[in-house]
Design a protein around this motif. Structure first.
Motif, mmCIF file in Angstrom:
data_model
loop_
_atom_site.group_PDB
_atom_site.id
_atom_site.type_symbol
_atom_site.label_atom_id
_atom_site.label_comp_id
_atom_site.label_asym_id
_atom_site.label_seq_id
_atom_site.Cartn_x
_atom_site.Cartn_y
_atom_site.Cartn_z
ATOM 1 N N ARG A 198 1.484 1.687 -26.800
ATOM 2 C CA ARG A 198 2.535 1.458 -25.804
ATOM 3 C C ARG A 198 1.868 0.931 -24.552
ATOM 4 N N PHE B 1 1.197 1.189 -20.978
ATOM 5 C CA PHE B 1 1.319 2.134 -19.867
ATOM 6 C C PHE B 1 0.790 1.471 -18.617
ATOM 7 N N GLU B 2 1.689 1.000 -17.782
ATOM 8 C CA GLU B 2 1.283 0.395 -16.515
ATOM 9 C C GLU B 2 2.010 1.123 -15.398
ATOM 10 N N PRO B 3 1.342 2.120 -14.819
ATOM 11 C CA PRO B 3 2.017 2.897 -13.774
ATOM 12 C C PRO B 3 2.505 2.003 -12.639
ATOM 13 N N GLU B 4 3.639 2.388 -12.101
ATOM 14 C CA GLU B 4 4.220 1.697 -10.949
ATOM 15 C C GLU B 4 4.588 2.748 -9.937
ATOM 16 N N ARG B 5 4.542 2.397 -8.677
ATOM 17 C CA ARG B 5 4.999 3.334 -7.643
ATOM 18 C C ARG B 5 6.128 2.673 -6.865
ATOM 19 N N HIS B 6 7.201 3.424 -6.699
ATOM 20 C CA HIS B 6 8.351 2.949 -5.944
ATOM 21 C C HIS B 6 8.529 3.825 -4.719
ATOM 22 N N HIS C 168 15.427 0.980 -4.363
ATOM 23 C CA HIS C 168 16.660 0.386 -4.881
ATOM 24 C C HIS C 168 17.449 -0.332 -3.801
ATOM 25 N N ARG C 169 17.338 0.159 -2.556
ATOM 26 C CA ARG C 169 18.026 -0.539 -1.469
ATOM 27 C C ARG C 169 17.434 -1.938 -1.292
ATOM 28 N N TRP D 75 2.055 -0.093 -5.849
ATOM 29 C CA TRP D 75 3.340 -0.046 -5.156
ATOM 30 C C TRP D 75 4.086 -1.375 -5.257
ATOM 31 N N ALA E 184 2.550 10.142 -0.658
ATOM 32 C CA ALA E 184 3.801 10.033 -1.402
ATOM 33 C C ALA E 184 4.869 10.979 -0.873
ATOM 34 N N ALA E 185 4.450 12.032 -0.152
ATOM 35 C CA ALA E 185 5.419 13.031 0.300
ATOM 36 C C ALA E 185 6.282 12.527 1.442
ATOM 37 N N ALA F 92 10.060 12.357 1.478
ATOM 38 C CA ALA F 92 10.400 11.233 0.614
ATOM 39 C C ALA F 92 11.774 11.369 -0.028
ATOM 40 N N SER F 93 12.182 12.592 -0.347
ATOM 41 C CA SER F 93 13.476 12.754 -1.001
ATOM 42 C C SER F 93 14.629 12.411 -0.078
#
Lengths: 243, 971
Positions: B585, B587-592, B597-598, B612, B737-738, B801-802
């Motif tokens: 498979r 596996f290419e990590p991505e960070r958003h 989405h905006r 990122w 990331a937090a 972040a949330s």
């Protein structure tokens, strides 16, 4: 649990799960918890529960969690009534169903129980302060685990085999018992895996970089496809646990 | 539809299901198979014996091993090239075609090259094509002819994946040795994984002739049943172990999955490969190993031929002869290489059936039929000496020639593990002499062939492996004593060179005896050299059938003792692995970020910054320049919003926090007041700049330090490493990331923020430039920073972040009335350049130190120590070799230099441009560049060489270009 809050709208809540849109796309119904929206089911509670017994993926990111690290943090937590044993890489269940994950000799990550009341975590967050004493007593420092890491739960008879497709640690029950922790690589990412069985059903908590939640969500769904796995909501896990 | 005229009755064909017929095509003709047939078996049943043409001479080829051990059966299946027809099951509508021919499989124009074979001796390509013209001619010809199979560029992607597996004892091979080992290891309490290539267990027990039970053996089934009873044995059939790596890590391929198996102990019971003999035309369709004929009969229910000659050097050959007679194949003769073969029961039975047995005889030549598509006879002569026969010969009519002249261990996995092999003179075979720790061997791979001995040896190996893995059992099993049955199986020199050639040693590479002899004569007299010069053993079969013959020939030609020689090293994989297996498979990590989405909803063109995803600009790709320009002007004149969540964030806390920051960065932090930010510049021990950001003092013992997106992980590691030495009382947490973050920037930013933030006094006096405050924005707890990267009044707002998306929405809504505009990384790069701010890694390189970058003001003068300080002091005491300056172009309408265009003086390179842009705010082209120190004075001019070699002239101007008094950012 509060009833369905509907759609993608925030309805006054400001906290969103890191995979919120993935849940919406799958037809999740949401409830209000901890100032945010959590997926409670995907349309059919009974079907969710059956899936959760076989191979389910739940997003618990909106639930409360926190962390503390540094010299004195374990002692301070113990003084706050948290039960923490001597071994690292071990999760210690609390009376209310919360779990204290001792990651290192001086670092603890704490997660709420599936009842999602949040009081235990909130109390600890509220109890920490810089204080006025000089010199300051070493009590460690808070770590923003609620936002640095997403929190997924994997449940079911096929969970171990699913993990073996993306993680090189032997997670079988006789090698990785209840409470065991592996801090390891999952689909090329650093992750924390805790074995947390839901009564008779095998289960795991997985926490990793919150910015990579979308990516790992898709990796997990891909890996569980052959077992008929799919997302389930909080209610299904609560039913497994007997709440 | 061609049905199976060679199909046998229901007593035969263990793998096939006669209830289910499957239609498929070969070379566009329709054939019928049974479920369980492999392609080669179904074609053989229909009397189609030619499957391919050889690599160099395009000679027709067919079944040799019937076990996927040779390359004669490579065919194209749909868009998949190089499929082993004697292993691939037939599935409905399979479209199979042959490879490597022009015109047709039966009539190949390319085979005419055989006529030129004398011009293509071994290594000819090392001695040809030297003249330029000749290679230009030959290269396209060779490219056209080279290779087997075709890659389908539109082939659909398959679903390949990988899985980890664990075992106490892994056993490779499900024949009698492996099955016995599995039972013994499991009975000791070990977790066993048993890996078997075929769909059924039993190995040679599934196709060999046994005199027990009236010619059929159920021993394989009995052993398999015992294995099935043991819950701690996991059986993997249709699974091939392709490699045995350090610490008993095994790669196992099953279908489209690659298993990564870690075992404490490994038992290799992979068996042996029957070896072909060498004589003229030994490669043609109809000539196969004796075991291949037996596999055809027992596994697929196919009669291997109508009339046969058997070439024998052991008793197994007589079992083959009896099998052939049993299914109605006439056996015209048995040519036995042995002068005095033992009078065994089988031999007597064969003679009793009226078959002519010619002891001390060899096959000299196979007689080809039309087009060499089949054989029509075999010529046999009396052996005179090793490799030599009498001239007088007899020819027997036949369409099938079975060779049973010997075996060799299938020892590739043992080679991988580092076992050593030695030549057993008495047995004429190589066998393992020393095994590495935690690896065990049993059965014919270990030189044990007698069935009773094989079972004992397997049992003992399983027991020993389990013990090695920590599982002791009660009693020690007996060792193998007496005859292991290896002698009298393999002939020492089953090679009969022919004056007219076509006596193939390596079928894959079309190497004849004379090729190897010539190679040795040319001086390549070591097997390692001979292998690489001649390419013997380098084809898809990887020397399974040629390595030992090559060594025998080498020994004969050089006079070296065979016992002192060895075959070349076998390396993984043992069988071809698809790229899909290795890739698995993707596996290419991505960070958003929280606002990801905006950005998409607003039509952002995204770019990658490490892992990122960030918005480069908002709008259609075609409108790039315009969009960036408008975003810049929106920030300069109004208010803009950019997502800066990716910037690194580090919480430094503890009594020694200020001291820690002081030691890591160049400026002074000990007395930094709470509520203030300061620029941080990090240099390494050589004084080179490695990162920058700001340090915000949130509490006496708490600094929140930012870092660059791509630098933060390295900075964090550096901090941990440094404190491991310094042992300061400080805790470092990477909270990148937090926290989600935005920069709300522009003259209108204060008003927008004031609508959402009520617990912080935002007035200029109360919250000045470079201030830091804690408060809430839209009800969300926030860290507020006034920083000056883009050069306007602005606030960096960092929230959990949330809640990042909620913050973004609130700010966009609050700013809607003012016409707030989201802006991306590209606009930010322009804005910061207009202020003369450097970007680490773009305006600095791996050597840039603060003095050459014009950052001397960031260096504190009175600190006793900071990282890189000593080196910087040394650099300051030396003359500069280059200097980073701000420039503007004389011609505002002229071309804009690119990054890394050179700054030159005469014919010398003095530096390069690091950043340049046509500034929307200033209406002229500005940038940063390295120049010679004597060119760095304000007003001096220097030359830039742009694309195409043209020269543009630039003038050194003061920094910052825009708002030189910094009034706008300090509002």
């Amino acid at each position: 649990m509060a009833a369905d809050a509907g759609g993608t709208g925030l309805e006054g809540q400001t906290r969103l799960s890191f995979v919120h849109r993935k849940l919406v796309d799958r037809g999740a119904r949401f409830g209000l918890v901890n100032g945010g929206l959590i997926a409670v089911d995907f349309g059919d509670e009974a079907a969710d529960e059956e899936i959760a017994r076989q191979m389910g993926l739940a997003d618990l990111s909106p639930l409360a969690r926190t962390g503390f690290k540094g010299a004195g943090s374990v002692e301070w937590l113990a003084s706050q009534g948290v039960a923490i044993g001597a071994e690292s890489n071990r999760g210690y269940r609390q009376a209310g169903g919360e779990v204290a994950l001792r990651l290192t000799p001086s670092e603890v990550l704490l997660v709420d129980s599936l009842l999602a009341e949040g009081r235990f975590i909130a109390r600890l967050d509220g109890a920490w302060s810089w204080g006025e004493e000089k010199p300051r007593r070493p009590i460690g420092y808070p770590v923003p685990r609620a936002d640095s890491h997403f929190w997924f739960a994997l449940s079911g008879l096929h969970a171990v085999e699913m993990f073996s497709k993306i993680c090189g640690v032997d997670l079988r029950a006789h090698r990785f018992a209840e409470g065991a922790i592996a801090q390891t690589s999952v689909a090329r990412m650093s992750g924390i895996i805790l074995r947390h069985d839901f009564a008779e059903t095998p289960g795991f908590y997985l926490l990793a970089d919150s910015a990579s939640g979308d990516y790992l969500w898709e990796c997990l769904l891909d890996a569980m496809m052959e077992f008929g796995g799919r997302p389930v909501g909080l209610t299904a896990l609560q039913m497994l646990e007997g709440y | 539809m061609i049905a199976g005229i060679n199909r046998l009755g229901t007593a035969y064909g263990r793998l096939i299901d006669r209830e289910t017929s499957i239609a498929f095509t070969f070379e566009e003709r329709e054939y019928s198979a049974f479920a369980g047939d492999c392609i080669a078996a179904a074609l053989a049943a229909a009397d189609q014996w030619v499957l391919s043409r050889s690599f160099k001479f395009r000679r027709p080829r067919g079944i040799l091993t019937m076990a996927g051990q040779d390359s004669n059966t490579l065919v194209q299946v749909g868009s998949e090239p190089n499929v082993l027809a004697d292993r691939r099951p037939v599935t409905p509508a399979l479209a199979v075609s042959a490879q490597n021919y022009d015109i047709s499989l039966a009539v190949d124009a390319g085979s005419a090259i055989g006529l030129f074979s004398r011009f293509l001796p071994v290594g000819f390509y090392y001695k040809a094509f030297y003249k330029y013209g000749s290679w230009k001619f030959w290269e396209p010809v060779i490219r056209n002819r080279a290779g087997l199979g075709r890659i389908g560029r539109d082939a659909p992607h398959g679903y390949f994946d990988k899985q980890y597996l664990f075992a106490d004892v892994a056993i490779v091979g499900g024949g009698p040795a492996g099955l016995s080992a599995a039972i013994a290891a499991a009975d000791s309490g070990a977790e066993v994984v048993l890996i078997e290539e075929w769909p059924i267990l039993g190995g040679s027990l599934t196709y060999s002739r046994f005199e027990r039970d009236g010619g059929r053996s159920v021993m394989g089934e009995e052993l398999a049943a015992e294995v099935a009873q043991r819950a701690n044995i996991r059986v993997m059939t249709d699974a091939t172990c392709s490699g045995l790596f350090a610490d008993n890590w095994l790669s196992v391929i099953k279908g489209r999955r690659l298993y990564k198996l870690r075992a404490k102990a490994v038992v290799v019971a992979s068996g042996s490969h029957e070896q072909p003999a060498v004589f003229r035309n030994n490669d043609l369709p109809g000539i196969m190993n004796g075991t291949a004929a037996q596999r055809l009969i027992r596994l697929y229910g196919v009669r291997p031929g109508r009339k046969a000659v058997v070439l024998a050097a052991n008793d197994d050959a007589y079992g083959v002869a009896l099998d052939l007679l049993e299914v109605g194949t006439a056996v015209e003769a048995v040519a036995d290489l042995r002068e005095n073969p033992e009078e065994t029961a089988r031999l007597r039975a064969v003679r009793g059936r009226g078959v002519r047995i010619l002891a001390g005889h060899a096959v000299v030549e196979a007689i080809p039929g039309a087009g060499k598509l089949a054989i029509i006879g075999a010529t046999v002569a009396r052996i005179l000496a090793e490799g030599e026969t009498e001239k007088a010969a007899a020819t027997f009519e036949c369409d099938l020639l079975c060779m049973s002249t010997g075996y060799g261990p299938a020892g590739a996995l043992l080679h991988h593990a580092g076992a050593s092999f030695g030549y057993d003179q008495a047995a004429n075979m190589f066998q393992p002499t020393a095994l590495p720790p935690h690896v065990f061997a049993a059965g014919s791979v270990n030189g044990t062939y007698r069935l009773d001995a094989v079972m004992i040896e397997g049992h003992r190996a399983g027991w020993a492996a389990a013990l090695d893995a920590g599982f002791a059992s009660e009693s020690e099993p007996p060792p193998v004593t007496g005859d292991r049955g290896a002698r009298g199986l393999t002939h020492g020199f089953p090679i009969f060179p022919h004056a007219r050639g076509s006596d193939f040693v390596d079928f894959d590479e079309d190497l004849q005896v004379k090729d190897l002899v010539a190679g040795v004569a040319e001086g390549y007299d070591d097997i390692e050299l001979l292998k690489r010069y001649s390419t013997v053993g380098m084809g898809p079969s990887q020397g399974r059938h040629s390595a030992v013959a090559a060594v025998r020939l080498l020994a004969r030609e050089t006079g070296f003792d065979l016992a002192g020689l060895s075959v070349t090293t076998q390396r993984p994989p043992t069988v071809p692995e698809k790229f899909g297996h290795l890739a698995g498979r993707i596996f290419e990590p991505e960070r958003h970020t929280a606002m990801h989405h905006r950005h998409l909803e607003l039509g952002a063109q995204m770019m990658l910054a490490g892992l990122w995803h960030r918005p480069a600009f908002y709008g259609a790709k075609a409108d790039r320049e315009l969009a960036i320009r408008e975003e810049v002007l929106a920030v300069r004149n109004n208010v803009g919003l950019i997502d800066v969540s990716t910037l690194g964030g580090l919480d430094i806390r503890g009594p020694d926090a200020a001291e820690f920051v002081n030691r890591l960065y160049t400026s002074a932090y000990a007395k930094q007041p709470v509520g203030r930010s300061r620029y941080v510049l990090m240099c390494d021990q050589t004084g080179a700049i490695i990162d920058d950001g700001v340090a915000c003092r949130l509490h006496e013992e708490h600094f929140y330090v930012t870092a660059t997106t791509s630098g933060v992980d390295g900075v964090y590691r550096m901090m941990l490493q440094s404190n491991a030495q310094w042992r300061l009382d400080v805790d470092v947490a990477n909270v990148t990331a937090a926290y989600a973050g935005v920069n709300l920037a522009g003259p209108g930013s204060r008003d927008v923020l004031a609508k959402l933030c009520h617990d912080v006094d935002l007035s200029a006096a109360a919250f000045p430039y470079m201030g830091t405050r804690l408060g809430t924005v839209a009800g969300i707890p926030a860290r507020l920073l006034r920083v000056g990267f883009v050069g306007e009044l602005g606030y960096e707002i960092h929230v959990p972040a949330s809640q990042g998306e909620a913050l973004w929405d609130a700010l966009m809504e609050a700013g809607a009335e003012a016409g707030i505009r989201p802006f991306g990384v590209e606009a930010q790069r322009v804005l910061r350049l207009e202020k003369g701010h450097i970007i680490i890694g773009q305006d600095t390189d791996g050597l840039t130190h603060p003095h050459e970058a014009g950052m001397a003001r960031a260096i504190a003068q009175n600190k006793p120590y900071f990282m890189g300080g000593r080196s910087i002091a040394i650099q300051a005491a030396r003359p500069l070799t280059r200097q980073l300056v701000g420039f503007a172009l004389a011609d505002p309408e002229g071309p804009v230099p690119q990054e890394c265009h050179l700054t030159i003086r005469g014919s010398d390179i003095v530096g390069r441009v690091t950043s340049a842009v046509r500034s929307p705010s200033l209406g002229k082209t500005i940038g940063l560049a390295y120049v010679a120190p004597d060119q760095a004075k304000l007003g001096s001019r220097f030359d830039i060489r742009i694309a195409g070699g043209a020269i543009v002239q630039a003038e050194v101007v003061p920094l910052p270009f825009y708002d030189p008094d910094n009034k706008r950012q300090e509002m």
